[in-house]
Scaffold this motif. Structure first.
Motif, PDB file in Angstrom:
ATOM      1  N   VAL A  42       0.863  -1.193   0.000  1.00  0.00           N
ATOM      2  CA  VAL A  42       0.000   0.000   0.000  1.00  0.00           C
ATOM      3  C   VAL A  42       0.897   1.240   0.000  1.00  0.00           C
ATOM      4  CG1 VAL A  42      -1.763   1.321   1.219  1.00  0.00           C
ATOM      5  CG2 VAL A  42      -1.874  -1.172   1.191  1.00  0.00           C
ATOM      6  N   GLY A  43       0.857   1.980  -1.110  1.00  0.00           N
ATOM      7  CA  GLY A  43       1.649   3.197  -1.239  1.00  0.00           C
ATOM      8  C   GLY A  43       0.776   4.386  -1.558  1.00  0.00           C
ATOM      9  N   SER A  44       1.386   5.418  -2.113  1.00  0.00           N
ATOM     10  CA  SER A  44       0.666   6.668  -2.372  1.00  0.00           C
ATOM     11  C   SER A  44      -0.484   6.486  -3.356  1.00  0.00           C
ATOM     12  CB  SER A  44       1.649   7.726  -2.895  1.00  0.00           C
ATOM     13  OG  SER A  44       2.619   8.028  -1.925  1.00  0.00           O
ATOM     14  N   LYS A  45      -0.249   5.723  -4.437  1.00  0.00           N
ATOM     15  CA  LYS A  45      -1.316   5.513  -5.420  1.00  0.00           C
ATOM     16  C   LYS A  45      -2.488   4.760  -4.810  1.00  0.00           C
ATOM     17  CE  LYS A  45       1.569   5.652  -9.573  1.00  0.00           C
ATOM     18  NZ  LYS A  45       2.017   4.899 -10.786  1.00  0.00           N
ATOM     19  N   SER A  46      -2.192   3.762  -3.989  1.00  0.00           N
ATOM     20  CA  SER A  46      -3.263   3.015  -3.325  1.00  0.00           C
ATOM     21  C   SER A  46      -4.060   3.915  -2.388  1.00  0.00           C
ATOM     22  CB  SER A  46      -2.669   1.843  -2.538  1.00  0.00           C
ATOM     23  OG  SER A  46      -2.053   0.915  -3.392  1.00  0.00           O
ATOM     24  N   ILE A  47      -3.356   4.784  -1.655  1.00  0.00           N
ATOM     25  CA  ILE A  47      -4.044   5.681  -0.722  1.00  0.00           C
ATOM     26  C   ILE A  47      -4.916   6.676  -1.474  1.00  0.00           C
ATOM     27  CG2 ILE A  47      -3.665   7.543   0.937  1.00  0.00           C
ATOM     28  CD1 ILE A  47      -1.308   5.923   2.026  1.00  0.00           C
ATOM     29  N   ASP A  48      -4.439   7.172  -2.612  1.00  0.00           N
ATOM     30  CA  ASP A  48      -5.275   8.057  -3.432  1.00  0.00           C
ATOM     31  C   ASP A  48      -6.555   7.347  -3.845  1.00  0.00           C
ATOM     32  OD1 ASP A  48      -3.421  10.074  -3.244  1.00  0.00           O
ATOM     33  OD2 ASP A  48      -2.499   9.676  -5.199  1.00  0.00           O
ATOM     34  N   LYS A  49      -6.417   6.098  -4.240  1.00  0.00           N
ATOM     35  CA  LYS A  49      -7.580   5.316  -4.659  1.00  0.00           C
ATOM     36  C   LYS A  49      -8.539   5.092  -3.489  1.00  0.00           C
ATOM     37  CE  LYS A  49      -6.724   2.021  -7.536  1.00  0.00           C
ATOM     38  NZ  LYS A  49      -6.297   0.696  -8.101  1.00  0.00           N
ATOM     39  N   ILE A  50      -7.977   4.809  -2.309  1.00  0.00           N
ATOM     40  CA  ILE A  50      -8.804   4.604  -1.112  1.00  0.00           C
ATOM     41  C   ILE A  50      -9.562   5.872  -0.742  1.00  0.00           C
ATOM     42  CG2 ILE A  50      -8.679   4.224   1.384  1.00  0.00           C
ATOM     43  CD1 ILE A  50      -6.349   2.252   0.798  1.00  0.00           C
ATOM     44  N   GLU A  51      -8.864   7.022  -0.763  1.00  0.00           N
ATOM     45  CA  GLU A  51      -9.514   8.283  -0.394  1.00  0.00           C
ATOM     46  C   GLU A  51     -10.633   8.632  -1.358  1.00  0.00           C
ATOM     47  OE1 GLU A  51      -6.266  10.885   2.081  1.00  0.00           O
ATOM     48  OE2 GLU A  51      -6.063  10.917  -0.106  1.00  0.00           O
ATOM     49  N   THR A  52     -10.446   8.381  -2.635  1.00  0.00           N
ATOM     50  CA  THR A  52     -11.501   8.643  -3.620  1.00  0.00           C
ATOM     51  C   THR A  52     -12.700   7.746  -3.370  1.00  0.00           C
ATOM     52  OG1 THR A  52      -9.868   9.306  -5.271  1.00  0.00           O
ATOM     53  CG2 THR A  52     -12.040   8.669  -6.083  1.00  0.00           C
ATOM     54  N   ALA A  53     -12.443   6.471  -3.076  1.00  0.00           N
ATOM     55  CA  ALA A  53     -13.536   5.526  -2.830  1.00  0.00           C
ATOM     56  C   ALA A  53     -14.302   5.886  -1.565  1.00  0.00           C
ATOM     57  CB  ALA A  53     -12.972   4.111  -2.735  1.00  0.00           C
ATOM     58  N   LEU A  54     -13.600   6.262  -0.509  1.00  0.00           N
ATOM     59  CA  LEU A  54     -14.271   6.643   0.734  1.00  0.00           C
ATOM     60  C   LEU A  54     -15.096   7.917   0.557  1.00  0.00           C
ATOM     61  CD1 LEU A  54     -11.534   5.947   3.442  1.00  0.00           C
ATOM     62  CD2 LEU A  54     -13.627   4.652   3.033  1.00  0.00           C
ATOM     63  N   GLU A  55     -14.577   8.842  -0.248  1.00  0.00           N
ATOM     64  CA  GLU A  55     -15.320  10.078  -0.490  1.00  0.00           C
ATOM     65  C   GLU A  55     -16.662   9.801  -1.146  1.00  0.00           C
ATOM     66  OE1 GLU A  55     -14.643  14.425  -2.682  1.00  0.00           O
ATOM     67  OE2 GLU A  55     -13.050  12.906  -2.673  1.00  0.00           O
ATOM     68  N   ARG A  56     -16.712   8.797  -2.003  1.00  0.00           N
ATOM     69  CA  ARG A  56     -17.978   8.456  -2.683  1.00  0.00           C
ATOM     70  C   ARG A  56     -19.042   7.968  -1.713  1.00  0.00           C
ATOM     71  NH1 ARG A  56     -14.557   6.238  -6.975  1.00  0.00           N
ATOM     72  NH2 ARG A  56     -14.733   4.169  -5.993  1.00  0.00           N
ATOM     73  N   VAL A  57     -18.613   7.407  -0.562  1.00  0.00           N
ATOM     74  CA  VAL A  57     -19.588   6.924   0.422  1.00  0.00           C
ATOM     75  C   VAL A  57     -19.651   7.848   1.640  1.00  0.00           C
ATOM     76  CG1 VAL A  57     -19.390   4.522  -0.328  1.00  0.00           C
ATOM     77  CG2 VAL A  57     -17.871   5.371   1.474  1.00  0.00           C
ATOM     78  N   GLY A  58     -19.126   9.065   1.480  1.00  0.00           N
ATOM     79  CA  GLY A  58     -19.241  10.066   2.532  1.00  0.00           C
ATOM     80  C   GLY A  58     -18.304   9.882   3.699  1.00  0.00           C
ATOM     81  N   LEU A  59     -17.165   9.233   3.481  1.00  0.00           N
ATOM     82  CA  LEU A  59     -16.206   8.994   4.547  1.00  0.00           C
ATOM     83  C   LEU A  59     -14.833   9.557   4.162  1.00  0.00           C
ATOM     84  CD1 LEU A  59     -17.090   5.295   5.466  1.00  0.00           C
ATOM     85  CD2 LEU A  59     -17.713   7.351   6.751  1.00  0.00           C
ATOM     86  N   ALA A  60     -13.928   9.619   5.132  1.00  0.00           N
ATOM     87  CA  ALA A  60     -12.563  10.083   4.900  1.00  0.00           C
ATOM     88  C   ALA A  60     -11.642   9.377   5.878  1.00  0.00           C
ATOM     89  CB  ALA A  60     -12.458  11.595   5.073  1.00  0.00           C
TER      90      ALA A  60
END
Length: 338
Positions: A42-60
């Motif tokens: 899990v690196g920077s690209k993975s974290i970017d992907k995670i943050e985008t996915a969480l934002e779609r469900v109203g989380l951070a």
């Protein structure tokens, strides 16, 4: 609450998260970036992907309580950012807040006893203990302003005393001010000098002023003598660019400014002033190298040809300045480093 496998993170990343015990989006949001990076793969690209996915469900992702602080002047986080304290008058607190720190007030601000303002150097009865979060570079810049102001005031006073019976006067061009980091970068693209020397209103020479704690010799000196004079290549380039653009000789001045304790504050006191013409300065060049713990390249000069300010009026009156100007007119600005 959705499960991790429904967030669209991809099979590999989803597997890594589930192997770490993270099954739901809520559980994922309880982790911070630093903790996620401890998971293998899990690196920077993975974290970017995670943050985008969480934002779609109203989380951070959770805030990291151990993350580096953000420098209020540069607007970026760095590990050398720390809480810095300054004694400032009320107007300087406001000036730094609006002009240098992007509208951010001090994180702590308390009135203290009267004393010397570290910025404008004036004695104030409304002195504040003001604290901001600053990186090492911005703290050094902030602490240098008052010292530079004290040096410029000293130069102006010495000139007025030395040339009061002549038609020579000094014009201040670039007063020290703590600027926002972006504004300072933009300002560097337009080189300037600190003073212009005028005779009957006509510019005859310029002055670039440098300030330090050491002296360059003379009668009853204060403190330690400077072994070699140092000047960043960037400052050398600025001097040469101004000289070429304006067609004017630029003298280098060094003001010695020391600290004097006036509890709870420190007063800056200028105690000496020296100068050198550009040709003598060029001849004094020794070598260039990167200073320890810095990235800028500095030029090093011998101090033998610096003269005390007491000799400057004679330098002008006897025509030696005119000779330097004539040489400049014939040969142009000399190189200040090789």
């Amino acid at each position: 609450m959705p499960f991790v496998h429904s967030l669209g993170l991809g099979k590999a990343l989803t597997g890594r998260l589930e192997n770490a015990g993270i099954k739901t989006a809520k559980e994922l949001a309880s982790w911070n970036q630093r903790e996620l990076r401890s998971i293998s793969g899990v690196g920077s690209k993975s974290i970017d992907k995670i943050e985008t996915a969480l934002e779609r469900v109203g989380l951070a992702l959770a805030e990291d309580p151990l993350s580096p602080y953000e420098c209020v002047r540069e607007g970026r986080a760095a590990w050398d950012v720390r809480l810095c304290s300054f004694h400032l008058c009320e107007s300087c607190v406001a000036e730094w807040t609006v002009g240098a720190f992007r509208g951010e007030p001090p994180v702590f601000d308390a009135s203290v006893l009267s004393g010397s303002c570290q910025n404008c150097t004036q004695v104030a009865t409304d002195l504040h203990l003001a604290q901001w979060l600053l990186c090492g570079n911005c703290e050094r810049v902030a602490r240098s302003i008052g010292r530079s102001i004290a040096a410029e005031q000293y130069v102006a006073a010495r000139f007025e005393e030395a040339f009061r019976r002549s038609l020579v006067e000094l014009e201040r061009l670039d007063q020290p001010v703590l600027r926002a980091h972006d504004a300072q970068i933009l300002e560097r693209k337009t080189p300037s000098i600190d003073f212009m020397i005028l005779e009957e209103g006509v510019p005859i020479a310029g002055i670039e002023l440098k300030t330090g704690r050491s002296h360059l010799g003379g009668w009853a000196p204060v403190g330690a003598k400077m072994g070699t004079f140092q000047l960043d290549h960037g400052d050398c380039d600025d001097i040469s660019e101004v000289a070429d653009a304006e067609g004017i000789v630029v003298y280098l001045f060094h003001a010695q400014v020391i600290d004097r304790a006036e509890p709870p504050t420190t007063r800056f006191e200028a105690v000496g002033l020296w100068w050198i013409d550009p040709f003598s300065f060029s001849d004094s060049y020794q070598t260039s190298r990167t200073r320890p713990r810095e990235t800028k390249t500095a030029a090093y000069y011998s101090t033998d040809q610096f003269r005390s300010f007491e000799e400057f009026e004679e330098h002008w009156r006897t025509g030696k300045m005119a000779s330097v100007r004539q040489r400049f007119g014939q040969h142009g600005q000399p190189p200040l480093y090789r």
